[in-house]
Design an enzyme around this catalytic site. Structure first.
Site, PDB file in Angstrom:
ATOM      1  N   GLY A 114       1.613  10.160   1.724  1.00 23.62           N
ATOM      2  CA  GLY A 114       0.494  10.179   2.657  1.00 23.62           C
ATOM      3  C   GLY A 114       0.885  10.430   4.093  1.00 23.62           C
ATOM      4  O   GLY A 114       1.872  11.111   4.398  1.00 23.62           O
ATOM      5  N   CYS A 115       0.110   9.827   5.000  1.00 22.17           N
ATOM      6  CA  CYS A 115       0.178  10.181   6.410  1.00 22.17           C
ATOM      7  C   CYS A 115       1.481   9.790   7.095  1.00 22.17           C
ATOM      8  O   CYS A 115       1.811  10.343   8.142  1.00 22.17           O
ATOM      9  CB  CYS A 115      -0.999   9.551   7.158  1.00 22.17           C
ATOM     10  N   HIS A 116       2.235   8.854   6.539  1.00 22.82           N
ATOM     11  CA  HIS A 116       3.506   8.483   7.171  1.00 22.82           C
ATOM     12  C   HIS A 116       4.687   9.253   6.614  1.00 22.82           C
ATOM     13  O   HIS A 116       5.841   9.030   7.012  1.00 22.82           O
ATOM     14  CB  HIS A 116       3.767   6.979   7.035  1.00 22.82           C
TER      15      HIS A 116
END
Length: 373
Positions: free
Chosen positions: A147-149
């Protein structure tokens, strides 16, 4: 040993960030354009879109069908779109990154590809290697589903490879086709996701300078940012706050964002940042540049308030959110590119890169700019 001593005479080489490149795909849409495109009239959803702090996003959306509604995309069409657009954006971002550093494709020794918006086997790294005719000897890693990290996880892997291979170039490519992971219905659950995300790719190149090597070339002779260390925090009590579920009615995966995410992130961000800085003997006041993932206006506000940052500290984050929306894993690198283009980083400055995503997880990295030597 001090940070300066580590950079100038330590036993292990410290990787530097050589350059960054970005790319987008599809068409640029305002929030009003998207509401019109999908014929959204629910006042709650309309307010949600306009309260996002986003002015424009780039998305690869289906054309309107005979009835005026967007054409249906099957799971097969969405997978094909993800592969096609990720390859296109990823190759352009990689090319821009290498060109900016004066590097050639033949100099890439390690390729890490990051994506969450579609599952590919073989992975994006193999497809990108073939598409760009990279050397067949390139070592590869695909980071999927984080995901976003995930850009931060990719950077950590590339950093370790560079330490083990001084003089060789590692590249991390984040390619997120968020429009290949959308579900369109009338629920607030999907509206939250659909109000935030955009399509985009970013690439960053790292390398360790071998002992006795000549002067580094990084973005026109500017000070070189060195990637010193990283720290992470997994918030297990909120492990399901950001997740994919299978939607039987739609016949596809549906992303879920818990409304409590900003408060969860805000409650834990001080701990991980202070641990990151303590490892280098620093206080927060020593950090001049903050590059935060633009997960959404409320998330950025929660980080800013709990870390006692100014609005100027998160100006790049908010500008990327405004101009592109949430680009998932690539967002923090888009913010880094804004800082590079601004040209304000000076030798001796410290910076923190931070991203938040499923797990729930906060990932951080510490950098310090040094004169090219």
């Amino acid at each position: 040993m001090t940070v300066s001593g580590l950079l100038r005479g330590g036993h292990s080489p410290v990787p530097s960030i050589r350059s960054v490149g970005t790319a987008v795909a599809g068409c640029g849409y305002s929030q009003s354009d998207l509401l019109d495109h999908f014929a959204v009239s629910d006042p709650k959803i309309v307010r949600l879109f306009h309260a996002s702090g986003i002015q424009r996003r780039f998305l690869t959306l289906p054309d309107r069908g005979p009835g005026g509604s967007p054409s249906e995309e099957s799971p097969g069409h969405l997978r094909a779109k993800h592969q096609r657009v990720a390859l296109d954006m990823g190759s352009r971002a990689l090319r821009a990154c290498l060109d900016r550093a004066g590097l050639g494709l033949g100099q890439v020794g390690y390729l890490c590809c990051v994506t969450t918006t579609g599952l590919l086997t073989p992975g994006l790294s193999a497809l990108l290697l073939r598409e760009m005719e990279l050397p067949s000897t390139v070592e590869r890693l695909d980071v999927v589903g984080m995901g976003c990290h995930a850009a931060m996880n990719g950077l950590a892997a590339a950093r370790s490879w560079c330490v083990a291979n001084p003089g060789s170039v590692a590249v991390v490519v984040c390619a997120e086709v968020c429009s290949a992971a959308y579900v369109f219905d009338s629920t607030m659950r999907t509206a939250v996701v659909n109000s935030l995300f955009g399509d985009g790719a970013a690439a960053v190149a790292l390398a360790c300078r071998p002992a006795g090597a000549g002067r580094e070339r990084v973005d026109g002779g500017r000070p070189v940012p060195h990637l010193l260390s990283s720290a992470s925090q997994v918030i297990t009590s909120a492990a399901d706050a950001m997740r994919y579920d299978w939607d039987d009615q739609q016949g596809r995966l549906s992303f879920f964002l818990d409304p409590q995410i900003p408060y969860v992130i805000g409650a834990h961000v001080e701990e991980v940042v202070d641990r990151l800085l303590a490892g280098a003997g620093l206080r927060r006041s020593a950090v001049r540049h903050w590059l935060v993932h633009g997960g959404g206006k409320k998330v950025v506000d929660a980080v800013r308030v709990n870390l006692r940052l100014t609005r100027d500290d998160v100006r790049h984050t908010m500008a990327v959110l405004r101009d592109y929306g949430n680009l998932s894993s690539g967002s923090v690198l888009f913010s880094y590119e804004r800082l590079v283009d601004e040209g304000v980083a000076r030798a001796g400055d410290y910076g923190v890169l931070m991203a938040m995503g499923p797990g729930s997880t906060i990932e951080t990295a510490l950098v310090r700019w040094e004169e090219a030597t």
